[in-house]
Design a protein around this motif. Structure first.
Motif, short mmCIF file in Angstrom:
data_model
loop_
_atom_site.label_atom_id
_atom_site.label_comp_id
_atom_site.label_asym_id
_atom_site.label_seq_id
_atom_site.Cartn_x
_atom_site.Cartn_y
_atom_site.Cartn_z
N GLU A 6 0.82 -1.21 0.00
CA GLU A 6 0.00 0.00 0.00
C GLU A 6 0.85 1.26 0.00
N LYS A 7 1.99 1.19 0.66
CA LYS A 7 2.89 2.34 0.65
C LYS A 7 3.43 2.58 -0.76
N MET A 8 3.78 1.51 -1.47
CA MET A 8 4.29 1.66 -2.83
C MET A 8 3.20 2.15 -3.77
N VAL A 9 1.94 1.73 -3.54
CA VAL A 9 0.84 2.24 -4.36
C VAL A 9 0.78 3.76 -4.28
N GLY A 10 0.89 4.29 -3.07
CA GLY A 10 0.85 5.74 -2.89
C GLY A 10 2.02 6.45 -3.55
N ILE A 11 3.21 5.87 -3.39
CA ILE A 11 4.41 6.47 -4.00
C ILE A 11 4.28 6.55 -5.51
N LEU A 12 3.82 5.45 -6.13
CA LEU A 12 3.70 5.42 -7.59
C LEU A 12 2.53 6.26 -8.08
N LEU A 13 1.44 6.31 -7.30
CA LEU A 13 0.30 7.14 -7.70
C LEU A 13 0.70 8.60 -7.79
N ASN A 14 1.52 9.03 -6.87
CA ASN A 14 2.02 10.40 -6.87
C ASN A 14 2.85 10.70 -8.12
N LEU A 15 3.50 9.66 -8.67
CA LEU A 15 4.34 9.83 -9.86
C LEU A 15 3.57 9.67 -11.16
N GLU A 16 2.53 8.83 -11.15
CA GLU A 16 1.89 8.41 -12.40
C GLU A 16 0.67 9.23 -12.81
N MET A 17 0.09 10.00 -11.90
CA MET A 17 -1.12 10.76 -12.26
C MET A 17 -1.09 12.15 -11.66
N ASP A 18 -1.61 13.10 -12.41
CA ASP A 18 -1.72 14.48 -11.96
C ASP A 18 -2.58 14.52 -10.68
N THR A 19 -2.01 15.01 -9.61
CA THR A 19 -2.73 15.01 -8.33
C THR A 19 -3.89 16.02 -8.30
N ASN A 20 -4.00 16.85 -9.34
CA ASN A 20 -5.15 17.75 -9.45
C ASN A 20 -6.37 17.05 -10.05
N PHE A 21 -6.20 15.81 -10.50
CA PHE A 21 -7.32 15.06 -11.06
C PHE A 21 -8.36 14.78 -9.97
N HIS A 22 -9.56 14.47 -10.41
CA HIS A 22 -10.67 14.15 -9.51
C HIS A 22 -10.32 12.94 -8.65
N ILE A 23 -10.80 12.92 -7.42
CA ILE A 23 -10.47 11.85 -6.48
C ILE A 23 -10.88 10.48 -7.00
N GLU A 24 -12.00 10.38 -7.75
CA GLU A 24 -12.43 9.08 -8.27
C GLU A 24 -11.47 8.57 -9.34
N ALA A 25 -10.91 9.47 -10.13
CA ALA A 25 -9.89 9.07 -11.11
C ALA A 25 -8.63 8.60 -10.41
N LEU A 26 -8.25 9.29 -9.34
CA LEU A 26 -7.07 8.88 -8.57
C LEU A 26 -7.29 7.51 -7.92
N LYS A 27 -8.49 7.27 -7.45
CA LYS A 27 -8.79 5.95 -6.87
C LYS A 27 -8.67 4.85 -7.93
N ALA A 28 -9.19 5.13 -9.12
CA ALA A 28 -9.09 4.15 -10.20
C ALA A 28 -7.63 3.85 -10.53
N GLN A 29 -6.81 4.91 -10.59
CA GLN A 29 -5.38 4.72 -10.89
C GLN A 29 -4.69 3.96 -9.76
N ALA A 30 -5.08 4.21 -8.52
CA ALA A 30 -4.50 3.48 -7.37
C ALA A 30 -4.78 1.99 -7.50
N ILE A 31 -5.99 1.62 -7.90
CA ILE A 31 -6.33 0.21 -8.07
C ILE A 31 -5.54 -0.41 -9.21
N ILE A 32 -5.34 0.35 -10.28
CA ILE A 32 -4.53 -0.13 -11.41
C ILE A 32 -3.10 -0.41 -10.96
N ILE A 33 -2.52 0.52 -10.24
CA ILE A 33 -1.14 0.36 -9.76
C ILE A 33 -1.04 -0.84 -8.83
N ARG A 34 -2.00 -0.98 -7.91
CA ARG A 34 -1.99 -2.11 -6.98
C ARG A 34 -2.09 -3.44 -7.75
#
Length: 445
Positions: A23-51
């Motif tokens: 879970e820690k690595m998911v957060g680290i990579l999410l910060n690198l792979e997607m614009d953090t200004n994106f909508h929270i639901e898009a960020l959640k989808a990307q987090a699941i993809i990374i995991r």
């Protein structure tokens, strides 16, 4: 957020390895792979993809990274990871290869058009959600010199005798016997050679047309497979949930929590098909010295592998578990139904009047996952004192029919009396089985 499941992180810049919780690595990579200004639901989808991708392949390579878990400004990233903790994308109860890209430009792509492999959950879907984004339309200009250098080509020399037409722009050039332009079509309008020369102030009607540069107009950014990040952000803004978004971009998948491998069952969630070659009236090769039969030796090894791999949590399917002849087409059909992580076919070799010996592994062209697994297996077989002959590309019929990553292992030569005798020794067969199993473990670690 700590779990027992760890990700191996290799810092290439510093040549260091470390273990980071999933879970820690998911957060680290999410910060690198997607614009953090994106909508929270898009960020959640990307987090699941990374995991999902980390569970499928728990290793990451890169440089130094920012530990967002100690950064108060990363609140949105942390929320996306915590709210989706443990969720992965599954197809046939296995984590998918969750491909994603920045902007699809109007539609995603079918997998076989990008990676030469048809994957049922990576199907083309129409997507105009990314239409008003920065990557919808981009232009890039190249001079002819830049094109020649980049593509290692040579354009024709600019000379009167060389004809150059550009469909839709300049075409249908008609000349007289001396090379003077009689007529020409420009952007669909037909002009006489004299009229064009007058309108453009050319010195003569004897002219050739050459581009001085080439403009490429692109739509979208990335390979176009799977999840479109900008499309997902727009969908989220329109009220779609992360669940809706993922189900839209990945065809026929499930999104749910997934039981992860642990120390005692490190291969849990992985599936392999082991194919003992030949069988029944198809005996395969026969040894010159003792008369061992290929079909019997490879079945014995396959049964040992099944036992060892299942103890480690892996799901193992054998194409045959007794002395029977199963058609190669039936083996392929069954393998494609099961959608395993790997298909491993076991055979033996024979070379008349030769002392050749050793284990040799073949993979299909461009199947880099199988190639890497082959290297892991041979390395561990070598550590067991078993002679090896390398990992090579093969074009066997069974490779061409199977949709999953495949290996063919030739475990030794029945034409070599010394090696044939080895296959009668239980200790040698145990070493073979343990070497293969350790290679599979190394691949996933």
């Amino acid at each position: 957020m700590e779990t027992d499941f760890k990700i191996k992180y290799i810092n290439i810049e510093k040549d260091k390895e470390m273990e980071v919780s999933l879970e820690k690595m998911v957060g680290i990579l999410l910060n690198l792979e997607m614009d953090t200004n994106f909508h929270i639901e898009a960020l959640k989808a990307q987090a699941i993809i990374i995991r999902t991708n980390l569970v499928k392949k728990p290793m990451v390579e890169g440089g130094d990274f920012i530990d967002i878990w100690e950064d108060e400004s990363a609140e949105k990233i942390i929320e996306a990871v915590k709210d989706t903790q443990g969720l992965v994308i599954l197809f046939n109860d296995k984590p998918i290869d969750a491909r994603y890209h920045i902007c699809c430009g109007g539609s995603t792509e079918n997998s076989e058009n990008v990676i030469d492999n048809q994957i049922v959950y990576l199907r083309r879907v129409l997507c105009d959600y990314c239409k008003d984004t920065t990557y919808w339309r981009r232009e890039k200009d190249f001079s002819l010199d830049e094109m020649e250098n980049a593509l290692k080509v040579k354009f024709p020399s600019m000379d009167i005798g060389v004809e150059s037409e550009i469909a839709g722009f300049i075409e249908d050039i008609e000349r007289d016997e001396r090379g003077r332009v009689l007529s020409i079509k420009v952007a669909g309008k037909k002009l006489s050679g004299k009229e064009l020369a007058r309108l453009l102030g050319l010195n003569s009607t004897r002219y050739a047309i050459f581009p001085t540069g080439i403009k490429f107009v692109t739509r979208g950014k990335g390979h176009g497979l799977g999840f479109c990040q900008y499309g997902a952000d727009k969908m989220a803004q329109q009220g779609y949930s992360y669940f809706d978004i993922l189900k839209y971009y990945y065809t026929g998948v499930e999104i749910r929590k997934y039981l992860l491998p642990c120390i005692k069952k490190p291969l849990y969630g992985k599936t392999i098909i082991i194919d003992p070659g030949h069988g029944g009236d198809d005996k395969g090769f026969e040894g010159d010295s003792i008369g061992l039969i290929e079909k019997d030796v490879v079945l014995k090894l396959a049964l040992k592998l099944k036992l060892l791999l299942e103890e480690l949590g892996m799901k193992v399917h054998l194409t045959r578990n007794k002395d029977e002849n199963i058609l190669i087409t039936d083996r392929i059909e069954e393998a494609n139904k099961l959608k395993a992580d790997f298909f491993v076919s076991i055979h033996m070799d024979y070379f008349n009047c030769s002392n050749q010996k050793g284990c040799e592994i073949f993979h299909f062209r461009k199947d880099y996952d199988s190639q890497r697994l082959g290297f892991c297996i041979l390395k561990n077989l070598k550590d067991k004192g078993i002679p090896i002959r390398g990992v090579k590309e093969g074009n066997f019929y069974i490779f061409r029919g199977i949709s999953t990553s495949s290996l063919l292992i030739e475990i030794g030569y029945l034409s070599n009396p010394e090696e044939e005798a080895k296959f009668l020794e239980d200790s040698y067969m145990e070493d073979l089985a343990e070497g293969v199993v350790k290679g599979i473990l190394e691949y996933y670690q």
